[in-house]
Scaffold this active site. Structure first.
Site, mmCIF file in Angstrom:
data_model
loop_
_atom_site.group_PDB
_atom_site.id
_atom_site.type_symbol
_atom_site.label_atom_id
_atom_site.label_comp_id
_atom_site.label_asym_id
_atom_site.label_seq_id
_atom_site.Cartn_x
_atom_site.Cartn_y
_atom_site.Cartn_z
ATOM 1 N N GLY A 50 0.954 -1.169 0.021
ATOM 2 C CA GLY A 50 0.090 0.151 0.202
ATOM 3 C C GLY A 50 0.764 1.032 -0.153
ATOM 4 N N HIS A 51 1.935 1.019 -0.658
ATOM 5 C CA HIS A 51 2.872 2.343 -0.785
ATOM 6 C C HIS A 51 3.756 2.244 -2.006
ATOM 7 C CE1 HIS A 51 5.506 -0.692 1.190
ATOM 8 N NE2 HIS A 51 6.361 0.145 0.720
ATOM 9 N N ALA A 52 4.471 3.531 -2.422
ATOM 10 C CA ALA A 52 5.449 3.234 -3.624
ATOM 11 C C ALA A 52 6.471 3.791 -3.186
ATOM 12 C CB ALA A 52 4.632 4.034 -4.751
ATOM 13 N N ARG A 97 2.619 -0.603 -4.862
ATOM 14 C CA ARG A 97 2.653 -2.023 -4.800
ATOM 15 C C ARG A 97 1.767 -2.560 -3.527
ATOM 16 N NH1 ARG A 97 8.185 -1.654 -3.394
ATOM 17 N NH2 ARG A 97 8.145 -0.200 -5.236
#
Length: 135
Positions: A50-52, A97
């Site tokens: 839940g981040h990049a 992702r």
């Protein structure tokens, strides 16, 4: 940019005999970065990611069980399953992702191109899309 330029699946060498199997990564042959951090994920309770990352490159492999990585470039989404210790996911460029679909108590190892830096994270999908299309 095509998603295939942002990540690649890598077949990790595997040598097997009557004693078992051995796999390895030689950095000048597979990776274009020096490893600055290694971490591992296990005992999954719920979805992760839940981040990049803005700059970080990662090489990810699952030594046991299987997981799905949902990769998103801000326009396209693809799912990649890591289900064998001789298959690696090399994230080259910034991608959103998510890690999901845990099967058989997975154990995931991540080789990272830099130490942990909070400033490299983008934790909002909308912020990621804005950042991506203004970079």
């Amino acid at each position: 940019m095509m998603m295939s330029l942002l990540y690649k699946l890598v077949q990790i060498p595997r040598f097997s005999d009557d004693r078992g199997s051995l796999s390895f990564v030689e950095f000048d042959q597979i990776l274009d970065f020096s490893i600055k951090r290694v971490y591992w994920l296990y005992d999954f309770k719920k979805d992760r990611g839940g981040h990049a990352h803005k700059d970080l490159q990662q090489f990810i492999f699952c030594t046991h069980g299987s997981v799905d990585f949902i990769l998103d470039d801000g326009q396209n989404r693809e799912s990649v399953t890591l289900d064998s210790p001789d298959k690696g996911l090399y994230i080259i460029k910034p991608l959103w992702r998510e890690v999901t679909n845990f099967q058989n108590n997975p154990q995931v190892i991540v080789l990272a191109s830099d130490i942990y830096k909070e400033s490299d994270y983008i934790k909002s999908y909308e912020e990621f899309k804005t950042w991506k299309f203004n970079s």
